[in-house]
Design an enzyme around this catalytic site. Structure first.
Site, mmCIF file in Angstrom:
data_model
loop_
_atom_site.group_PDB
_atom_site.id
_atom_site.type_symbol
_atom_site.label_atom_id
_atom_site.label_comp_id
_atom_site.label_asym_id
_atom_site.label_seq_id
_atom_site.Cartn_x
_atom_site.Cartn_y
_atom_site.Cartn_z
ATOM 1 N N ARG A 283 0.677 -1.224 0.057
ATOM 2 C CA ARG A 283 0.088 -0.140 -0.096
ATOM 3 C C ARG A 283 0.928 1.458 0.067
ATOM 4 O O ARG A 283 0.335 2.270 0.666
ATOM 5 C CB ARG A 283 -0.962 0.308 1.143
ATOM 6 C CG ARG A 283 -2.146 -1.056 0.985
ATOM 7 C CD ARG A 283 -3.059 -0.476 0.156
ATOM 8 N NE ARG A 283 -3.988 -1.534 -0.213
ATOM 9 C CZ ARG A 283 -5.059 -1.688 0.643
ATOM 10 N NH1 ARG A 283 -5.546 -0.901 1.671
ATOM 11 N NH2 ARG A 283 -6.188 -2.788 0.250
ATOM 12 N N ASP B 100 -6.357 -3.588 -7.649
ATOM 13 C CA ASP B 100 -7.093 -3.993 -6.332
ATOM 14 C C ASP B 100 -7.342 -5.392 -6.882
ATOM 15 O O ASP B 100 -7.397 -5.896 -7.829
ATOM 16 C CB ASP B 100 -8.215 -3.327 -6.078
ATOM 17 C CG ASP B 100 -8.581 -3.920 -4.604
ATOM 18 O OD1 ASP B 100 -8.227 -2.930 -3.811
ATOM 19 O OD2 ASP B 100 -9.468 -4.621 -4.381
ATOM 20 N N ARG C 263 -3.479 6.516 0.246
ATOM 21 C CA ARG C 263 -3.594 7.749 0.974
ATOM 22 C C ARG C 263 -2.915 8.396 1.780
ATOM 23 O O ARG C 263 -3.015 9.721 2.278
ATOM 24 C CB ARG C 263 -5.143 7.503 1.839
ATOM 25 C CG ARG C 263 -6.319 7.355 0.940
ATOM 26 C CD ARG C 263 -7.734 6.781 1.369
ATOM 27 N NE ARG C 263 -7.497 5.458 1.978
ATOM 28 C CZ ARG C 263 -8.198 4.701 2.370
ATOM 29 N NH1 ARG C 263 -9.492 5.282 2.783
ATOM 30 N NH2 ARG C 263 -8.046 3.494 3.006
ATOM 31 N N TYR D 110 -14.477 -12.381 -0.091
ATOM 32 C CA TYR D 110 -15.209 -11.411 -0.411
ATOM 33 C C TYR D 110 -16.425 -11.605 -1.210
ATOM 34 O O TYR D 110 -17.684 -11.138 -0.990
ATOM 35 C CB TYR D 110 -14.322 -10.176 -1.250
ATOM 36 C CG TYR D 110 -13.444 -9.480 -0.305
ATOM 37 C CD1 TYR D 110 -13.914 -8.654 0.344
ATOM 38 C CD2 TYR D 110 -12.002 -10.005 -0.464
ATOM 39 C CE1 TYR D 110 -12.889 -7.688 1.285
ATOM 40 C CE2 TYR D 110 -10.997 -9.179 0.304
ATOM 41 C CZ TYR D 110 -11.679 -8.092 1.295
ATOM 42 O OH TYR D 110 -10.663 -7.338 2.106
ATOM 43 N N ARG E 273 -6.892 11.476 -7.012
ATOM 44 C CA ARG E 273 -8.125 10.468 -6.761
ATOM 45 C C ARG E 273 -8.999 11.290 -6.592
ATOM 46 O O ARG E 273 -10.324 10.614 -6.570
ATOM 47 C CB ARG E 273 -7.634 9.469 -5.762
ATOM 48 C CG ARG E 273 -6.987 8.096 -6.187
ATOM 49 C CD ARG E 273 -7.945 7.359 -6.942
ATOM 50 N NE ARG E 273 -9.082 7.183 -6.638
ATOM 51 C CZ ARG E 273 -9.584 6.400 -5.460
ATOM 52 N NH1 ARG E 273 -8.881 5.625 -4.945
ATOM 53 N NH2 ARG E 273 -10.913 6.559 -5.289
HETATM 54 O O1 CP3 Z 1 0.268 0.199 -2.961
HETATM 55 C C1 CP3 Z 1 0.011 -0.999 -3.312
HETATM 56 O O2 CP3 Z 1 -0.113 -1.798 -2.394
HETATM 57 C C2 CP3 Z 1 -0.924 -1.250 -4.641
HETATM 58 C C3 CP3 Z 1 -2.223 -0.957 -4.545
HETATM 59 C C4 CP3 Z 1 -3.013 -2.196 -3.728
HETATM 60 C C5 CP3 Z 1 -4.399 -1.803 -3.396
HETATM 61 N N1 CP3 Z 1 -5.281 -2.782 -2.946
HETATM 62 C C6 CP3 Z 1 -5.031 -0.337 -3.911
HETATM 63 C C7 CP3 Z 1 -6.117 0.033 -2.818
HETATM 64 C C8 CP3 Z 1 -3.055 -3.557 -3.466
HETATM 65 C C9 CP3 Z 1 -1.841 -4.393 -3.454
HETATM 66 C C10 CP3 Z 1 -4.419 -3.798 -2.976
HETATM 67 C C11 CP3 Z 1 -4.586 -5.295 -2.734
HETATM 68 C C12 CP3 Z 1 -5.641 -5.583 -1.673
HETATM 69 N N2 CP3 Z 1 -7.115 -4.988 -1.811
HETATM 70 C C13 CP3 Z 1 -5.844 -6.745 -0.571
HETATM 71 C C14 CP3 Z 1 -4.601 -7.261 -0.323
HETATM 72 C C15 CP3 Z 1 -3.788 -6.442 0.395
HETATM 73 C C16 CP3 Z 1 -4.025 -6.356 1.941
HETATM 74 O O3 CP3 Z 1 -4.229 -5.260 2.339
HETATM 75 O O4 CP3 Z 1 -4.191 -7.222 2.518
HETATM 76 C C17 CP3 Z 1 -6.915 -6.463 -0.313
HETATM 77 C C18 CP3 Z 1 -7.535 -7.222 0.801
HETATM 78 C C19 CP3 Z 1 -7.913 -5.668 -0.791
HETATM 79 C C20 CP3 Z 1 -9.236 -5.111 -0.584
HETATM 80 C C21 CP3 Z 1 -9.349 -3.898 -0.434
HETATM 81 N N3 CP3 Z 1 -9.466 -2.823 -1.157
HETATM 82 C C22 CP3 Z 1 -9.461 -3.193 0.934
HETATM 83 C C23 CP3 Z 1 -9.637 -3.859 2.154
HETATM 84 C C24 CP3 Z 1 -9.438 -1.733 0.692
HETATM 85 C C25 CP3 Z 1 -9.379 -0.813 1.680
HETATM 86 C C26 CP3 Z 1 -10.616 0.006 2.080
HETATM 87 C C27 CP3 Z 1 -10.341 1.308 2.534
HETATM 88 O O5 CP3 Z 1 -10.820 2.269 2.071
HETATM 89 O O6 CP3 Z 1 -9.792 1.470 3.761
HETATM 90 C C28 CP3 Z 1 -9.491 -1.646 -0.811
HETATM 91 C C29 CP3 Z 1 -9.358 -0.179 -1.344
HETATM 92 C C30 CP3 Z 1 -8.170 0.241 -1.946
HETATM 93 N N4 CP3 Z 1 -7.273 -0.726 -2.649
HETATM 94 C C31 CP3 Z 1 -7.440 1.541 -1.809
HETATM 95 C C32 CP3 Z 1 -6.189 1.487 -2.340
HETATM 96 C C33 CP3 Z 1 -5.298 2.425 -2.555
HETATM 97 C C34 CP3 Z 1 -8.238 2.456 -0.919
HETATM 98 C C35 CP3 Z 1 -9.099 3.128 -1.713
HETATM 99 C C36 CP3 Z 1 -8.944 4.588 -1.750
HETATM 100 O O7 CP3 Z 1 -7.893 5.318 -1.713
HETATM 101 O O8 CP3 Z 1 -10.204 5.277 -2.047
#
Ligand code: CP3
Length: 344
Positions: A29, A78, A33, A151, A42
């Site tokens: 990540r 994602d 943010r 999910y 974004r």
């Molecule tokens: O920088 C990186 O690591 C690359 C981008 C990345 C994202 N999601 C972007 C993202 C990666 C590798 C993921 C994988 C992902 N997505 C996982 C596996 C990694 C982990 O955290 O265990 C999982 C479980 C998800 C599912 C998911 N998507 C979650 C739990 C969330 C967070 C929700 C939140 O708002 O807190 C997301 C959304 C997400 N994926 C964001 C980002 C940057 C946030 C969305 C935003 O910025 O509005």
């Protein structure tokens, strides 16, 4: 004259357990943010829609490389992107995570997952990024079948994965059919990224830590092992990661990756004895980046020292960067890791 290439990078060398000029470091990540430039681009844009715009994906993927000096980029995407491409009605709700409109409950629902998703926008983004990165490797990734299934079955994030486990215990045929379909989709998603130029891949089984070892072996291992096995001849190293998987590190190693990711609960020297002949990745507690610098720095040094016990070590956090993290802390961690002499 030799030119530097991603294949000769510190990250790829560490994954293959070769000597490194310095310990490679990147952050799960890292694009997100915590970076003001991310929040700016974004603004007002839906997460999944952002993932479908190759130029925006390229910009966001490169932001942490520019600002932090990390050893790798990770594709901005994602784990649910291939599910959406396969026809699942899924949305990413800010602050919550993926939400699925019609959760999977039985055999008929499995057939809703298309076997021929259009992922051309992913390939296009990867090509743009790789051209910009030069010798810096790009990490591609996907969700593993169990975490994706969770999910789909729960319909959203879950504390104990009860509906998911209920399906696997009640109807193992449907469970295995679902995971087989998800494994195919995962291989497709990863191959698209590798073919377009990704130099490393990471399989995220983020929620596998909810399982006992016996259930992991019976219901999950065959599917994750098939994903990793199908990519064995791809020429790129494979990282396999989950949270709370201290008791599963040995069996997750058996799934066949080259590197096993470890969260902050198990020291890396202990983890190294569990994962077999593989490199390890991790494992600073992301909350330490909210601590005073000297407190965090002490533990960065501890992680580096414990990592020397492994045959290869990629420095990372034990899970993703928290949104409230000061990016300057990330930069200081990178500089400290790079300034520390490599093992041997
Ligand atoms: O920088 C990186 O690591 C690359 C981008 C990345 C994202 N999601 C972007 C993202 C990666 C590798 C993921 C994988 C992902 N997505 C996982 C596996 C990694 C982990 O955290 O265990 C999982 C479980 C998800 C599912 C998911 N998507 C979650 C739990 C969330 C967070 C929700 C939140 O708002 O807190 C997301 C959304 C997400 N994926 C964001 C980002 C940057 C946030 C969305 C935003 O910025 O509005």
């Amino acid at each position: 004259m030799t030119t530097a290439t991603p294949a000769e990078s510190a990250l790829v060398r560490a994954c293959w357990r070769k000597p490194v000029p310095h310990r490679p470091v990147w952050f799960m990540r890292q694009a997100g943010r915590s970076l003001p430039e991310y929040r700016r681009v974004r603004q007002g844009l839906d997460m999944l829609e952002s993932c479908r715009r190759p130029e925006l994906v390229c910009e966001i993927t490169l932001q942490p490389v520019r600002r932090l000096g990390v050893d790798a980029a990770i594709l901005f995407s994602d784990i649910v992107v291939p599910l959406a491409a396969a026809g699942i009605d899924v949305d990413i709700v800010a602050g919550t995570g993926p939400v699925v409109a019609e959760p999977v409950r039985g055999a008929a629902d499995v057939a809703r997952l298309s076997t021929d998703p259009d992922l051309s926008f992913v390939a296009e983004a990867v090509r743009l990024i790789v051209a910009e990165l030069g010798p810096t490797p790009l990490i591609g990734f996907a969700g593993a079948p169990f975490t994706l299934a969770s999910y789909l079955v729960e319909g959203g994030p879950s504390r104990n994965h009860a509906a998911t486990k209920a399906l696997m215990y009640r109807d193992p045929d449907t469970w295995h059919a679902l995971c087989a379909r998800l494994a195919d989709l995962t291989v497709t998603f990863l191959r698209v990224q590798i073919d377009a130029g990704a130099s490393v891949v990471q399989l995220f089984d983020s929620w596998a830590g909810a399982l006992s070892e016996v259930d992991y072996r019976r219901y999950v291992l065959p599917h994750s092992a098939r994903v990793l096995g199908e990519l064995a001849d791809s020429g790129v190293p494979r990282i396999h990661f989950g949270v709370g998987t201290g008791s599963l590190l040995t069996v997750m190693g058996e799934a066949g990756a080259d590197v096993v990711g470890v969260d902050w609960r198990v020291p890396l020297d202990v983890a190294a004895t569990r994962v077999g002949p593989r490199a390890v990745q991790g494992n600073l507690d992301p909350c330490l980046l909210l601590a005073p610098w000297e407190v965090a720095a002490d533990q960065v040094r501890r992680v580096l020292a414990e990592g020397e016990a492994a045959a290869g070590h990629v420095f990372n956090l034990g899970h993703g960067v928290l949104p409230q993290t000061d990016p300057d802390m990330l930069r200081r961690v990178v500089d400290l890791v790079h300034a520390t002499p490599p093992p041997r």
